[in-house]
Enzyme design. Structure first.
Site, PDB file in Angstrom:
ATOM      1  N   LYS A 241      10.097  75.290  44.489  1.00  0.00           N
ATOM      2  CA  LYS A 241       8.928  75.771  43.749  1.00  0.00           C
ATOM      3  C   LYS A 241       9.332  76.988  42.947  1.00  0.00           C
ATOM      4  O   LYS A 241      10.162  77.787  43.400  1.00  0.00           O
ATOM      5  CB  LYS A 241       7.802  76.154  44.727  1.00  0.00           C
ATOM      6  CG  LYS A 241       6.436  76.215  44.079  1.00  0.00           C
ATOM      7  CD  LYS A 241       5.876  74.810  43.880  1.00  0.00           C
ATOM      8  CE  LYS A 241       4.405  74.770  43.638  1.00  0.00           C
ATOM      9  NZ  LYS A 241       3.828  73.496  44.075  1.00  0.00           N
TER      10      LYS A 241
ATOM     11  N   GLY B  25      -7.753  74.323  38.022  1.00  0.00           N
ATOM     12  CA  GLY B  25      -6.954  73.704  36.955  1.00  0.00           C
ATOM     13  C   GLY B  25      -7.554  72.408  36.447  1.00  0.00           C
ATOM     14  O   GLY B  25      -8.766  72.309  36.230  1.00  0.00           O
ATOM     15  N   ASN B  26      -6.670  71.431  36.241  1.00  0.00           N
ATOM     16  CA  ASN B  26      -7.124  70.175  35.656  1.00  0.00           C
ATOM     17  C   ASN B  26      -7.482  69.126  36.694  1.00  0.00           C
ATOM     18  O   ASN B  26      -8.347  68.286  36.458  1.00  0.00           O
ATOM     19  CB  ASN B  26      -6.027  69.588  34.756  1.00  0.00           C
ATOM     20  CG  ASN B  26      -5.684  70.539  33.632  1.00  0.00           C
ATOM     21  OD1 ASN B  26      -6.564  71.205  33.098  1.00  0.00           O
ATOM     22  ND2 ASN B  26      -4.413  70.636  33.291  1.00  0.00           N
TER      23      ASN B  26
ATOM     24  N   GLY C 163     -12.768  74.253  42.207  1.00  0.00           N
ATOM     25  CA  GLY C 163     -11.751  73.917  41.227  1.00  0.00           C
ATOM     26  C   GLY C 163     -11.138  75.089  40.521  1.00  0.00           C
ATOM     27  O   GLY C 163     -11.580  76.226  40.629  1.00  0.00           O
TER      28      GLY C 163
ATOM     29  N   ASP D 198       2.485  73.183  37.696  1.00  0.00           N
ATOM     30  CA  ASP D 198       1.687  73.623  38.839  1.00  0.00           C
ATOM     31  C   ASP D 198       0.521  74.427  38.245  1.00  0.00           C
ATOM     32  O   ASP D 198       0.141  74.190  37.096  1.00  0.00           O
ATOM     33  CB  ASP D 198       2.553  74.445  39.809  1.00  0.00           C
ATOM     34  CG  ASP D 198       1.899  74.608  41.183  1.00  0.00           C
ATOM     35  OD1 ASP D 198       1.852  73.649  41.953  1.00  0.00           O
ATOM     36  OD2 ASP D 198       1.393  75.720  41.483  1.00  0.00           O
TER      37      ASP D 198
HETATM   38  N1  GLU Z   1       2.869  71.119  41.500  1.00  0.00           N
HETATM   39  C1  GLU Z   1       2.583  69.836  42.095  1.00  0.00           C
HETATM   40  C2  GLU Z   1       2.546  69.960  43.602  1.00  0.00           C
HETATM   41  O1  GLU Z   1       2.294  71.015  44.131  1.00  0.00           O
HETATM   42  C3  GLU Z   1       3.501  68.743  41.581  1.00  0.00           C
HETATM   43  C4  GLU Z   1       4.960  68.933  41.863  1.00  0.00           C
HETATM   44  C5  GLU Z   1       5.857  67.932  41.182  1.00  0.00           C
HETATM   45  O2  GLU Z   1       5.369  67.040  40.508  1.00  0.00           O
HETATM   46  O3  GLU Z   1       7.075  68.081  41.347  1.00  0.00           O
HETATM   47  O4  GLU Z   1       2.693  68.999  44.309  1.00  0.00           O
END
Ligand code: GLU
Length: 416
Positions: free
Chosen positions: A107, A221-222, A219, A147
């Site tokens: 992350k 984000g999207n 909520g 994210d």
């Molecule tokens: N940010 C998203 C999550 O927390 C997607 C991560 C990704 O697609 O690698 O799962």
């Protein structure tokens, strides 16, 4: 809402609770898995529109790579910090393993309020992040994605910068890209769609269904707006929605299209004319069948877990329920479908995107959704079976499944 809960400590507590059911077979590997393998901190200079130079701090935490390349989004938020990024990367390792994706967990984040930056400044910051980190990224190393507050446009800048730096078009280094440059159909709606698949199958396992359920969505984000539309189509009534400014609640149902128009005009849900207004904290405690936290971590804590009136929680955000709150909800027989399963649709379609980039051959939206549904339903079955056989909450059941896979991979590779 308590800010004092350290999300990385929460992640470790969750891992420890599950490891009790796997010990002592993987003691060595478990000790290793409690810490990220690598955390990189960078300073990113941006020449601002007024000519001044500002430094931004960015992170990338690579938690575990035993099962494949690190995978996980990049967050832009003023509250980003090292512990949060470490926690989010840990949850990505667990999430990918729960879904049995051949990926590890990572992350990233930048301490910034992107709303205060112009488009040009945002592009500079995004490209600057890649310039500082590109040596650690790549389709077989670490694959970022969107994210909180990041999106396809930002991924496009990043994949462009990366490809220029390495001298070859490498779309599989980032997922969540626009479809015009190798993104996957269905990635934009995948997090919510995956959540709906899991929720539908979970309710079916209890001889219930979505139709007629009263749902509240916290909520940001999207994902939450897509979720609201999908649930409405399935016959649910959306009785409450919130954003960072506050909430509205209306038992006769909220017009989601009107809310979408408001949000597109950069207004708050509280500008909606119907419904009763509440603060975010009050909102979480209102009555409903299903509560969907889809904002940030630490929303349901010891301070409000006893007051939650929802009958079921589906975590579309990462880490919205703290471990202490989990225990309270479990004792009150309020099931929580955990983040590492409920919101895994996003990373699952990210994985599909990477597979398609590798083949340079792309699937239809229907094919993507069919594959996503299979993956989500299979993972739910594993989690239900694990939590039933150990008599633990769904989260711990999922962690047992995921950690056995991660620790076994570490043992097999003799990870040091
Ligand atoms: N940010 C998203 C999550 O927390 C997607 C991560 C990704 O697609 O690698 O799962």
């Amino acid at each position: 809402m308590s800010q004092s809960v350290n999300p990385f400590e929460s992640a470790r507590t969750q891992m420890k609770a599950a490891y009790e059911y796997l010990a002592p077979k993987y003691d060595h590997e478990f000790t290793l898995a409690l810490s990220p393998e690598r955390i990189i901190e960078v300073s990113i200079p941006v020449v601002m529109d007024d000519g001044s130079t500002r430094m931004f701090t960015g992170y990338r935490s690579q938690h575990n790579g035993a099962r494949g390349p690190y995978k996980g989004g990049i967050r832009y938020h003023q509250d980003v910090n090292k512990d949060e990024v470490m926690a989010l990367s840990t949850w990505m390792s667990i999430k990918c393993a729960t879904l049995d994706l051949p990926l590890g967990g990572g992350k990233g984040g930048i301490i910034v309020n992107p709303k205060e930056l112009s488009e040009r400044e945002l592009e500079e910051l995004s490209r600057g992040y890649v310039r500082k980190l590109y040596k650690y990224l790549g389709p077989t190393q670490d694959v970022p994605a969107p994210d909180v507050n990041t999106n396809g446009k930002i991924m496009a800048w990043m994949v462009d910068e990366y490809s220029k730096l390495v001298g070859s078009w490498t779309p599989g280094t980032f997922t969540g890209k626009p479809v015009s440059i190798g993104g996957s159909l269905g990635r934009d709606t995948a997090t919510a769609q995956g959540g709906v698949y899991v929720l539908t199958s979970y309710l079916e396992s209890k001889n219930e269904n979505i139709a007629g359920k009263k749902v509240m969505i916290q909520g940001a984000g999207n994902a939450w707006l897509v979720m609201a539309h999908l649930l409405k189509e399935a016959g649910a009534t959306i009785v409450g929605v919130s954003d960072s400014h506050g909430a509205i609640y209306d038992t006769s149902g909220i017009d989601i299209t009107a809310i979408e128009t408001l949000k597109a005009a950069k207004k708050s849900v509280q500008d909606h004319i119907s419904g009763t207004h509440y603060t975010n904290a009050e909102f979480l405690e209102l009555p409903c069948d299903i509560l969907i936290p889809a904002a940030l971590e630490n929303q349901i804590t010891v301070e409000n877990a006893n007051k939650i009136q929802a009958k079921l929680l589906l975590e579309l955000a990462n880490g919205p329920v703290t471990p202490d709150a989990d225990t309270i909800l479990f004792s009150r027989s309020i099931p929580v479908i955990p983040d590492i399963l409920a919101n895994a649709g996003g990373v699952t379609v990210s994985y599909f995107e990477q597979v398609q980039n590798g083949m340079n051959y792309f699937w239809s939206r229907e094919e993507v959704q069919e594959k996503l549904k299979l993956k989500m339903n299979q993972a739910l079955k594993w989690v239900l079976a694990s939590s039933a056989s150990h008599n633990v909450m769904l989260r711990t059941g999922a962690y047992i499944v995921a950690m056995e896979r991660i620790l076994e991979a570490m043992k097999t590779r003799a990870t040091e």
